[in-house]
Each structure stands twice: as C-alpha cells, then as structure tokens.
Scaffold this motif. Structure first.
Motif, PDB file in Angstrom:
ATOM      1  N   ASN A   1     -28.757  -9.922 -73.989  1.00  0.00           N
ATOM      2  CA  ASN A   1     -27.014 -11.177 -73.511  1.00  0.00           C
ATOM      3  C   ASN A   1     -26.812 -12.444 -74.482  1.00  0.00           C
ATOM      4  O   ASN A   1     -28.115 -12.281 -75.278  1.00  0.00           O
ATOM      5  N   SER A   2     -25.977 -13.431 -74.111  1.00  0.00           N
ATOM      6  CA  SER A   2     -26.087 -14.453 -75.321  1.00  0.00           C
ATOM      7  C   SER A   2     -26.727 -15.419 -74.387  1.00  0.00           C
ATOM      8  O   SER A   2     -28.025 -15.648 -74.208  1.00  0.00           O
ATOM      9  N   SER A   3     -26.812 -16.492 -76.145  1.00  0.00           N
ATOM     10  CA  SER A   3     -28.333 -18.154 -75.079  1.00  0.00           C
ATOM     11  C   SER A   3     -28.016 -17.979 -73.293  1.00  0.00           C
ATOM     12  O   SER A   3     -27.104 -18.006 -73.102  1.00  0.00           O
ATOM     13  N   ASN A   4     -29.550 -18.857 -72.865  1.00  0.00           N
ATOM     14  CA  ASN A   4     -29.505 -18.582 -71.716  1.00  0.00           C
ATOM     15  C   ASN A   4     -29.615 -20.483 -71.724  1.00  0.00           C
ATOM     16  O   ASN A   4     -29.296 -20.456 -70.687  1.00  0.00           O
ATOM     17  N   ILE A   5     -28.803 -21.171 -72.487  1.00  0.00           N
ATOM     18  CA  ILE A   5     -28.812 -22.315 -72.189  1.00  0.00           C
ATOM     19  C   ILE A   5     -26.992 -22.263 -73.067  1.00  0.00           C
ATOM     20  O   ILE A   5     -27.553 -22.126 -74.706  1.00  0.00           O
TER      21      ILE A   5
ATOM     22  N   THR B   1     -19.522 -18.955 -73.934  1.00  0.00           N
ATOM     23  CA  THR B   1     -18.979 -18.068 -73.312  1.00  0.00           C
ATOM     24  C   THR B   1     -20.512 -17.275 -72.885  1.00  0.00           C
ATOM     25  O   THR B   1     -20.418 -15.979 -74.043  1.00  0.00           O
ATOM     26  N   PRO B   2     -21.188 -17.635 -72.454  1.00  0.00           N
ATOM     27  CA  PRO B   2     -22.129 -16.698 -71.770  1.00  0.00           C
ATOM     28  C   PRO B   2     -21.991 -15.136 -71.164  1.00  0.00           C
ATOM     29  O   PRO B   2     -20.696 -15.027 -70.288  1.00  0.00           O
ATOM     30  N   TRP B   3     -23.488 -14.310 -71.845  1.00  0.00           N
ATOM     31  CA  TRP B   3     -22.322 -13.542 -71.253  1.00  0.00           C
ATOM     32  C   TRP B   3     -23.776 -12.017 -70.964  1.00  0.00           C
ATOM     33  O   TRP B   3     -24.798 -12.475 -71.841  1.00  0.00           O
ATOM     34  N   ILE B   4     -23.680 -11.018 -70.246  1.00  0.00           N
ATOM     35  CA  ILE B   4     -24.596  -9.956 -69.882  1.00  0.00           C
ATOM     36  C   ILE B   4     -24.389  -8.986 -70.021  1.00  0.00           C
ATOM     37  O   ILE B   4     -23.382  -8.394 -69.824  1.00  0.00           O
ATOM     38  N   SER B   5     -25.299  -8.063 -70.860  1.00  0.00           N
ATOM     39  CA  SER B   5     -24.570  -6.437 -70.980  1.00  0.00           C
ATOM     40  C   SER B   5     -25.801  -5.701 -70.249  1.00  0.00           C
ATOM     41  O   SER B   5     -26.808  -5.586 -70.005  1.00  0.00           O
ATOM     42  N   LEU B   6     -25.211  -4.800 -69.072  1.00  0.00           N
ATOM     43  CA  LEU B   6     -25.941  -4.007 -68.721  1.00  0.00           C
ATOM     44  C   LEU B   6     -26.148  -2.778 -68.301  1.00  0.00           C
ATOM     45  O   LEU B   6     -24.939  -2.417 -68.702  1.00  0.00           O
TER      46      LEU B   6
ATOM     47  N   TYR C   1     -28.682 -22.197 -63.245  1.00  0.00           N
ATOM     48  CA  TYR C   1     -29.042 -20.932 -62.196  1.00  0.00           C
ATOM     49  C   TYR C   1     -30.216 -20.186 -62.595  1.00  0.00           C
ATOM     50  O   TYR C   1     -30.486 -19.428 -63.286  1.00  0.00           O
ATOM     51  N   ASN C   2     -30.372 -19.495 -60.499  1.00  0.00           N
ATOM     52  CA  ASN C   2     -31.552 -18.354 -61.198  1.00  0.00           C
ATOM     53  C   ASN C   2     -30.458 -17.170 -60.192  1.00  0.00           C
ATOM     54  O   ASN C   2     -30.184 -17.337 -58.745  1.00  0.00           O
ATOM     55  N   LEU C   3     -30.120 -16.346 -60.974  1.00  0.00           N
ATOM     56  CA  LEU C   3     -29.154 -15.870 -60.720  1.00  0.00           C
ATOM     57  C   LEU C   3     -29.850 -14.346 -60.063  1.00  0.00           C
ATOM     58  O   LEU C   3     -30.720 -13.804 -60.393  1.00  0.00           O
ATOM     59  N   THR C   4     -29.334 -13.662 -59.580  1.00  0.00           N
ATOM     60  CA  THR C   4     -30.172 -12.912 -59.482  1.00  0.00           C
ATOM     61  C   THR C   4     -28.538 -11.254 -58.965  1.00  0.00           C
ATOM     62  O   THR C   4     -27.355 -12.188 -58.043  1.00  0.00           O
ATOM     63  N   ILE C   5     -28.549 -10.177 -59.662  1.00  0.00           N
ATOM     64  CA  ILE C   5     -27.094  -9.301 -60.003  1.00  0.00           C
ATOM     65  C   ILE C   5     -27.720  -7.873 -58.699  1.00  0.00           C
ATOM     66  O   ILE C   5     -28.697  -7.732 -59.302  1.00  0.00           O
TER      67      ILE C   5
ATOM     68  N   TYR D   1     -31.688 -13.097 -63.872  1.00  0.00           N
ATOM     69  CA  TYR D   1     -31.224 -13.171 -65.104  1.00  0.00           C
ATOM     70  C   TYR D   1     -31.200 -15.043 -64.484  1.00  0.00           C
ATOM     71  O   TYR D   1     -30.680 -15.566 -63.718  1.00  0.00           O
ATOM     72  N   ASN D   2     -31.326 -15.910 -65.526  1.00  0.00           N
ATOM     73  CA  ASN D   2     -31.981 -17.494 -66.055  1.00  0.00           C
ATOM     74  C   ASN D   2     -30.883 -18.114 -66.337  1.00  0.00           C
ATOM     75  O   ASN D   2     -30.419 -17.218 -67.947  1.00  0.00           O
ATOM     76  N   LEU D   3     -30.341 -18.781 -66.140  1.00  0.00           N
ATOM     77  CA  LEU D   3     -28.964 -19.626 -67.093  1.00  0.00           C
ATOM     78  C   LEU D   3     -28.865 -21.313 -67.000  1.00  0.00           C
ATOM     79  O   LEU D   3     -29.299 -21.853 -65.648  1.00  0.00           O
ATOM     80  N   THR D   4     -28.578 -21.749 -68.327  1.00  0.00           N
ATOM     81  CA  THR D   4     -28.456 -23.755 -68.216  1.00  0.00           C
ATOM     82  C   THR D   4     -27.571 -23.924 -68.442  1.00  0.00           C
ATOM     83  O   THR D   4     -27.546 -23.616 -69.175  1.00  0.00           O
ATOM     84  N   PHE D   5     -26.551 -25.028 -67.649  1.00  0.00           N
ATOM     85  CA  PHE D   5     -25.436 -24.775 -68.100  1.00  0.00           C
ATOM     86  C   PHE D   5     -25.682 -26.529 -67.926  1.00  0.00           C
ATOM     87  O   PHE D   5     -26.193 -27.525 -67.380  1.00  0.00           O
TER      88      PHE D   5
END
Length: 299
Positions: free
Chosen positions: A119-123, A129-134, A187-191, A210-214
């Motif tokens: 994944n890219s940076s969580n902040i 362009t934040p992304w996550i690979s699954l 963001y406390n994400l559930t994918i 997955y956690n993300l902070t904007f």
C-alpha cells in the motif's frame, strides 16, 4: 482398464486426480501411449469434456494420472452427482472401453482469504493518490478469484462506490482512493471482497482492515514586494502566487484588505493572482496592514 479411488467428493476449484491402469486382457501386458477421452453424464445426458478440462500424465508403464480441473468442468453447470465415463484407445490394437465412476462435487460455500500485499502511505494530503494492493484467493488451493466485488466501510458507514476505483490485475486487485470525494479525517476501513459463484457454487466473503488519515494540505504562498502607494491611489498592484506540492492552485477564495479597504483581484494564469491596491480614504504617514486570507476545501 481399472480406476483407483471409486467415488470422490471435491469442492469447486479443486484438482481431482484419478489413477488409471491399462493392460491387455489377452496378453497381460501393460499398455502405454494410449489416447483417452472422458464423457460426463450431466442430468442423464452424456457430454464430452473439453480437453482443457483435464490433464493427462502417462507413466509409460500402463499407469496414467488424469487430473480433472473442476472449475473448468463445471463452468455454468449445476452439479451435485455426476457419472464420468473414461475411454481409452490405442490405434489399430484396442477398441474403446469405458468404466463408470461417480463424481460428487460439494455445494458448501468455499472459504476465501483476502490479504494486503502492499500500500501507499497511510497519511495523505490532497493531490496524493493513495492505493492498496490486495490478493483474493480460495483458502484451500490458493486459487486466484477473478471478477470479485468490493465494499468498503468506514467504521459502520458504507463508502460510496464513486470514492474509490477497483482495478483487477493479473494476480491481484488494486484499490485507489479518490480524495475529491473524501473528507478530512481518520478512516478505519474494512474492505470486503466477495464473488458470485456459478449456479450452485458460492463463496464465503473475506475482509481486511486498513487505516487511512487524510490531513489538510498546506498552501505555498509567495507575495511580490509591495510598492510605494499614495493616498487615494488606485494604480498599484501586487502579484500573489498560490500553489501546493502538486502545482498551482487554480480555484480558491481570496479575501484581501488594505486597512479597511477590501481589495479586488484578477487571475492572470493558474495559481497567479493580481491584487489591486486601493488606498482610498487612507491617511498619509500612517501604517496599514495588508491582510490576505486564502481558503479552499481540504487546505
């Protein structure tokens, strides 16, 4: 021709291996280099299995391994019990023979695993362009699952599907978050990944957290030197350059005051604004502040 194993039970996506032994009933000699065909009896009607549906391994001693690929065999078919008919032939010597075997396929939902590969940076800030690979696979056998569907929740709130983009790559999925549609915050994400099976084939969905902070982005502001102005002077101006890490900021709200006089401005090119200095009603030899306030969502 003999087939070892008898009745078998497999899940969709399994590789089912049958061992077949072929010998000459007259001489007792083992027979190698034989050609096989397999027919499947679906609902009382025999149909040939395509060659792509099985692999053949000849041990050159009369023994053969036939591997049936269930997700190709049963593509689009509703199957619980089926009879397989195995035929073997060696040109010029042997006629076709067959032996029936009952092949059962389970209808239980298939467990899956969803894992984060990278994944890219969580902040992130606006412009990132934040992304996550699954990776989405069957739990048993580790088969990649294609055409999956995704839902993403922030705590218990479903994110709108237009706030992210799902791309299916050869061995993984990539989710790209679109910051234009997300608000500043944590963001406390559930994918959740799910796949719709064919006919009676179903899958158990899987999820990862997955956690993300904007965070707010920073303005980069550059102001030209302020020229000497005189009372009741409307002829002077100053250039204001507004940008951020990813380039100029084209649209923003600017409020500028010289003393109590509100100044007008014009955009000359992206990120560059000309402020028109207005000294009307300002007194000579007094000091006045030039106050500029710049606002833009997510900055």
């Amino acid at each position: 021709m003999t087939i070892t194993g008898g009745d078998k039970t497999f899940s969709y996506g399994d590789y089912a291996v049958y061992n077949i032994f072929l010998n000459d009933t007259f001489t007792g000699e083992n027979v190698s280099n034989s050609e096989f065909s397999i027919w499947a009896n679906f609902s009382g009607t025999s149909q040939p299995l395509d060659l792509i549906s099985y692999d053949l391994l000849d041990h050159n001693n009369g023994s053969y391994d036939i591997t049936l690929i269930t997700e190709l065999m049963f593509d689009g078919k509703q199957v619980e019990n089926l009879t397989l008919e195995f035929y073997a032939e060696k040109t010029g010597i042997y006629s076709q023979v067959n032996q029936n075997n009952t092949f059962k396929i389970t209808t239980e939902p298939i467990p899956t695993n969803l894992t984060i590969l990278s994944n890219s940076s969580n902040i992130v800030v606006y412009g990132d362009t934040p992304w996550i690979s699954l990776q989405f696979r069957t739990e048993e056998g580790g088969h990649d699952l294609t055409n999956a569907e995704f839902e993403i929740y922030n705590n218990s709130n479903l994110l709108p599907s237009y706030s992210y983009l799902v791309s299916e790559l050869p061995d993984r999925y990539q989710i790209t978050f679109l910051l234009d549609y997300l608000e500043i915050g944590d963001y406390n994400l559930t994918i959740i990944a799910d796949k719709t099976g064919k006919e009676n084939i179903s899958y158990i969905n899987s999820s990862v957290n997955y956690n993300l902070t904007f965070i707010l982005a920073d303005f980069i502001v550059d102001l030209d030197s302020i020229p000497v102005i005189y009372t009741n002077d409307l002829s002077k101006s100053v250039i204001l350059n507004i940008s951020y890490n990813y380039g100029p900021i084209e649209t923003t709200v600017i409020n500028a005051y010289l003393g109590s006089n509100k100044l007008s401005f014009a955009s000359t090119e992206p990120g560059i604004f000309k402020l028109f200095l207005d000294s009307t009603n300002l007194n000579i030899n007094e000091t006045y502040n030039l106050k500029i306030t710049i606002t833009k969502p997510k900055f």
